[in-house]
Design a protein around this motif. Sequence first.
Motif, PDB file in Angstrom:
ATOM      1  N   PRO A  76       0.830  -1.216   0.000  1.00 33.04           N
ATOM      2  CA  PRO A  76       0.000   0.000   0.000  1.00 33.04           C
ATOM      3  C   PRO A  76       0.861   1.262   0.000  1.00 33.04           C
ATOM      4  O   PRO A  76       1.026   1.926   1.023  1.00 33.04           O
ATOM      5  CB  PRO A  76      -0.786  -0.136   1.298  1.00 33.04           C
ATOM      6  N   VAL A  77       1.374   1.652  -1.150  1.00 36.18           N
ATOM      7  CA  VAL A  77       2.363   2.735  -1.194  1.00 36.18           C
ATOM      8  C   VAL A  77       1.793   4.087  -0.789  1.00 36.18           C
ATOM      9  O   VAL A  77       2.517   4.936  -0.275  1.00 36.18           O
ATOM     10  CB  VAL A  77       3.019   2.840  -2.589  1.00 36.18           C
ATOM     11  N   SER A  78       0.496   4.331  -1.007  1.00 39.85           N
ATOM     12  CA  SER A  78      -0.068   5.651  -0.712  1.00 39.85           C
ATOM     13  C   SER A  78       0.010   6.004   0.766  1.00 39.85           C
ATOM     14  O   SER A  78       0.055   7.179   1.134  1.00 39.85           O
ATOM     15  CB  SER A  78      -1.518   5.737  -1.188  1.00 39.85           C
ATOM     16  N   SER A  79       0.051   4.987   1.626  1.00 42.80           N
ATOM     17  CA  SER A  79       0.092   5.241   3.067  1.00 42.80           C
ATOM     18  C   SER A  79       1.511   5.198   3.637  1.00 42.80           C
ATOM     19  O   SER A  79       1.702   5.398   4.837  1.00 42.80           O
ATOM     20  CB  SER A  79      -0.791   4.238   3.811  1.00 42.80           C
ATOM     21  N   ILE A  84       9.841   6.497   1.119  1.00 39.54           N
ATOM     22  CA  ILE A  84       9.667   5.078   0.770  1.00 39.54           C
ATOM     23  C   ILE A  84       8.747   4.956  -0.442  1.00 39.54           C
ATOM     24  O   ILE A  84       9.002   4.149  -1.348  1.00 39.54           O
ATOM     25  CB  ILE A  84       9.100   4.296   1.974  1.00 39.54           C
ATOM     26  N   ARG A  85       7.685   5.755  -0.458  1.00 35.46           N
ATOM     27  CA  ARG A  85       6.765   5.753  -1.600  1.00 35.46           C
ATOM     28  C   ARG A  85       7.518   6.074  -2.889  1.00 35.46           C
ATOM     29  O   ARG A  85       7.339   5.406  -3.912  1.00 35.46           O
ATOM     30  CB  ARG A  85       5.653   6.771  -1.348  1.00 35.46           C
ATOM     31  N   ASN A  86       8.385   7.062  -2.844  1.00 32.58           N
ATOM     32  CA  ASN A  86       9.171   7.438  -4.030  1.00 32.58           C
ATOM     33  C   ASN A  86      10.107   6.313  -4.455  1.00 32.58           C
ATOM     34  O   ASN A  86      10.265   6.039  -5.649  1.00 32.58           O
ATOM     35  CB  ASN A  86       9.968   8.712  -3.752  1.00 32.58           C
ATOM     36  N   ARG A  97       1.516   4.116 -12.183  1.00 29.95           N
ATOM     37  CA  ARG A  97       1.628   4.247 -10.728  1.00 29.95           C
ATOM     38  C   ARG A  97       0.248   4.253 -10.091  1.00 29.95           C
ATOM     39  O   ARG A  97      -0.697   4.799 -10.634  1.00 29.95           O
ATOM     40  CB  ARG A  97       2.419   5.510 -10.369  1.00 29.95           C
ATOM     41  N   ASN A  98       0.188   3.632  -8.917  1.00 33.80           N
ATOM     42  CA  ASN A  98      -1.094   3.459  -8.257  1.00 33.80           C
ATOM     43  C   ASN A  98      -0.935   3.638  -6.758  1.00 33.80           C
ATOM     44  O   ASN A  98       0.180   3.781  -6.256  1.00 33.80           O
ATOM     45  CB  ASN A  98      -1.653   2.066  -8.585  1.00 33.80           C
ATOM     46  N   SER A  99      -2.039   3.603  -6.036  1.00 38.10           N
ATOM     47  CA  SER A  99      -1.982   3.750  -4.575  1.00 38.10           C
ATOM     48  C   SER A  99      -1.548   2.463  -3.887  1.00 38.10           C
ATOM     49  O   SER A  99      -1.116   2.475  -2.748  1.00 38.10           O
ATOM     50  CB  SER A  99      -3.345   4.190  -4.039  1.00 38.10           C
ATOM     51  N   GLN A 100      -1.681   1.338  -4.597  1.00 36.77           N
ATOM     52  CA  GLN A 100      -1.242   0.052  -4.059  1.00 36.77           C
ATOM     53  C   GLN A 100      -0.896  -0.873  -5.215  1.00 36.77           C
ATOM     54  O   GLN A 100      -1.385  -0.700  -6.332  1.00 36.77           O
ATOM     55  CB  GLN A 100      -2.338  -0.566  -3.185  1.00 36.77           C
ATOM     56  N   TYR A 101      -0.038  -1.852  -4.914  1.00 36.60           N
ATOM     57  CA  TYR A 101       0.413  -2.775  -5.953  1.00 36.60           C
ATOM     58  C   TYR A 101       0.201  -4.218  -5.500  1.00 36.60           C
ATOM     59  O   TYR A 101       0.359  -4.537  -4.316  1.00 36.60           O
ATOM     60  CB  TYR A 101       1.889  -2.545  -6.270  1.00 36.60           C
ATOM     61  N   PRO A 102      -0.154  -5.103  -6.433  1.00 34.45           N
ATOM     62  CA  PRO A 102      -0.402  -6.500  -6.071  1.00 34.45           C
ATOM     63  C   PRO A 102       0.882  -7.194  -5.621  1.00 34.45           C
ATOM     64  O   PRO A 102       1.960  -6.971  -6.166  1.00 34.45           O
ATOM     65  CB  PRO A 102      -0.947  -7.117  -7.360  1.00 34.45           C
ATOM     66  N   ALA A 103       0.722  -8.037  -4.625  1.00 30.22           N
ATOM     67  CA  ALA A 103       1.862  -8.745  -4.052  1.00 30.22           C
ATOM     68  C   ALA A 103       1.415 -10.109  -3.550  1.00 30.22           C
ATOM     69  O   ALA A 103       0.224 -10.370  -3.382  1.00 30.22           O
ATOM     70  CB  ALA A 103       2.462  -7.932  -2.899  1.00 30.22           C
ATOM     71  N   VAL A 104       2.385 -10.953  -3.313  1.00 33.57           N
ATOM     72  CA  VAL A 104       2.135 -12.225  -2.644  1.00 33.57           C
ATOM     73  C   VAL A 104       2.950 -12.216  -1.359  1.00 33.57           C
ATOM     74  O   VAL A 104       4.100 -11.770  -1.342  1.00 33.57           O
ATOM     75  CB  VAL A 104       2.490 -13.438  -3.536  1.00 33.57           C
ATOM     76  N   LEU A 105       2.327 -12.660  -0.280  1.00 39.83           N
ATOM     77  CA  LEU A 105       2.997 -12.747   1.015  1.00 39.83           C
ATOM     78  C   LEU A 105       3.469 -14.178   1.246  1.00 39.83           C
ATOM     79  O   LEU A 105       2.672 -15.117   1.152  1.00 39.83           O
ATOM     80  CB  LEU A 105       2.030 -12.334   2.126  1.00 39.83           C
ATOM     81  N   VAL A 106       4.762 -14.336   1.498  1.00 37.92           N
ATOM     82  CA  VAL A 106       5.279 -15.629   1.940  1.00 37.92           C
ATOM     83  C   VAL A 106       5.177 -15.613   3.460  1.00 37.92           C
ATOM     84  O   VAL A 106       5.957 -14.957   4.151  1.00 37.92           O
ATOM     85  CB  VAL A 106       6.734 -15.854   1.487  1.00 37.92           C
ATOM     86  N   GLY A 107       4.155 -16.305   3.976  1.00 33.36           N
ATOM     87  CA  GLY A 107       3.855 -16.233   5.395  1.00 33.36           C
ATOM     88  C   GLY A 107       4.712 -17.153   6.250  1.00 33.36           C
ATOM     89  O   GLY A 107       5.080 -16.819   7.364  1.00 33.36           O
ATOM     90  N   GLN A 108       5.038 -18.322   5.732  1.00 35.68           N
ATOM     91  CA  GLN A 108       5.872 -19.289   6.445  1.00 35.68           C
ATOM     92  C   GLN A 108       6.793 -19.947   5.427  1.00 35.68           C
ATOM     93  O   GLN A 108       6.396 -20.184   4.286  1.00 35.68           O
ATOM     94  CB  GLN A 108       5.019 -20.380   7.114  1.00 35.68           C
ATOM     95  N   LEU A 109       8.006 -20.240   5.854  1.00 32.18           N
ATOM     96  CA  LEU A 109       8.955 -20.959   4.992  1.00 32.18           C
ATOM     97  C   LEU A 109       9.853 -21.781   5.895  1.00 32.18           C
ATOM     98  O   LEU A 109      10.435 -21.247   6.840  1.00 32.18           O
ATOM     99  CB  LEU A 109       9.777 -19.976   4.151  1.00 32.18           C
ATOM    100  N   ALA A 110       9.944 -23.061   5.616  1.00 30.84           N
ATOM    101  CA  ALA A 110      10.760 -23.944   6.464  1.00 30.84           C
ATOM    102  C   ALA A 110      11.495 -24.968   5.617  1.00 30.84           C
ATOM    103  O   ALA A 110      10.914 -25.557   4.697  1.00 30.84           O
ATOM    104  CB  ALA A 110       9.884 -24.664   7.484  1.00 30.84           C
ATOM    105  N   VAL A 111      12.762 -25.173   5.938  1.00 29.53           N
ATOM    106  CA  VAL A 111      13.524 -26.316   5.435  1.00 29.53           C
ATOM    107  C   VAL A 111      13.723 -27.222   6.637  1.00 29.53           C
ATOM    108  O   VAL A 111      14.211 -26.786   7.680  1.00 29.53           O
ATOM    109  CB  VAL A 111      14.885 -25.885   4.851  1.00 29.53           C
ATOM    110  N   PHE A 112      13.324 -28.464   6.508  1.00 31.46           N
ATOM    111  CA  PHE A 112      13.325 -29.355   7.661  1.00 31.46           C
ATOM    112  C   PHE A 112      14.733 -29.863   7.974  1.00 31.46           C
ATOM    113  O   PHE A 112      15.614 -29.893   7.108  1.00 31.46           O
ATOM    114  CB  PHE A 112      12.318 -30.473   7.448  1.00 31.46           C
ATOM    115  N   ASP A 113      14.920 -30.244   9.232  1.00 29.73           N
ATOM    116  CA  ASP A 113      16.259 -30.486   9.773  1.00 29.73           C
ATOM    117  C   ASP A 113      17.105 -31.450   8.938  1.00 29.73           C
ATOM    118  O   ASP A 113      18.301 -31.244   8.784  1.00 29.73           O
ATOM    119  CB  ASP A 113      16.152 -31.017  11.203  1.00 29.73           C
ATOM    120  N   SER A 114      16.495 -32.488   8.414  1.00 28.01           N
ATOM    121  CA  SER A 114      17.261 -33.498   7.660  1.00 28.01           C
ATOM    122  C   SER A 114      17.897 -32.924   6.400  1.00 28.01           C
ATOM    123  O   SER A 114      18.818 -33.530   5.840  1.00 28.01           O
ATOM    124  CB  SER A 114      16.358 -34.670   7.273  1.00 28.01           C
ATOM    125  N   PHE A 115      17.440 -31.759   5.963  1.00 28.69           N
ATOM    126  CA  PHE A 115      17.931 -31.190   4.702  1.00 28.69           C
ATOM    127  C   PHE A 115      18.543 -29.804   4.888  1.00 28.69           C
ATOM    128  O   PHE A 115      18.773 -29.079   3.917  1.00 28.69           O
ATOM    129  CB  PHE A 115      16.796 -31.142   3.681  1.00 28.69           C
TER     130      PHE A 115
END
Length: 200
Positions: A76-79, A84-86, A97-115
């Motif tokens: 949400p660049v307008s806020s 930072i907006r610039n 240019r717009n007030s907000q731009y589409p994004a994807v959130l990577v909420g969790q990421l894990a590599v398990f212990d064996s690897f």
Amino acid sequence: MGTFIEDNCEFVEWSRTLIENCSDFSCNHDKDIENFFKDDFENYTNQLLGKSYGFVKTNTSLELVAAFTVSNSMLPVSSLPKSIRNKINRPIPNVKRNSQYPAVLVGQLAVFDSFAGKHIGDEILSFIKGWFIDPLNKTGCRYIIVDAANNEKVIDFYQRNGFKFIFENITEEIEYMKLNLEPEYKRTRLMYFDLIILKS
């Protein structure tokens, strides 16, 4: 020769059935993430708040290598503060240019212990980046956003993979988010990656 996950793994949707059919996994450096991929992911999936995927090493017994969760988001660049907006708007043509731009959130990421120690986390971020610039992707997505754990190892990992801080310093981030805490208690930092870099 490709990467470890290209050469050795199958990409799968994370599910209870998958976990039950594979060998057990652990994430000892972060038990919250381990618990998420063992239990909490179902609530996020059922409430349409995030979708989890993983990589399985296929051999005599199926081994769970890594997992991640993604959800729709926006920048949400307008806020945001003007500086930072610039910075974020600069690579975008004026007419787009717009007030907000589409994004994807990577909420969790894990590599398990064996690897652990095989740079699989780097490979997963590369996979996600490629996934969201693929011509067959069903939605427009300009940015990948993470709320990275505020410790040196995690921050270095994301910076090594081209992510930048949205806010120049943690105090500015706290003020923007209207959090009532001291900087030393802020456990995460907002970071982003501009996918247009990979399209040019």
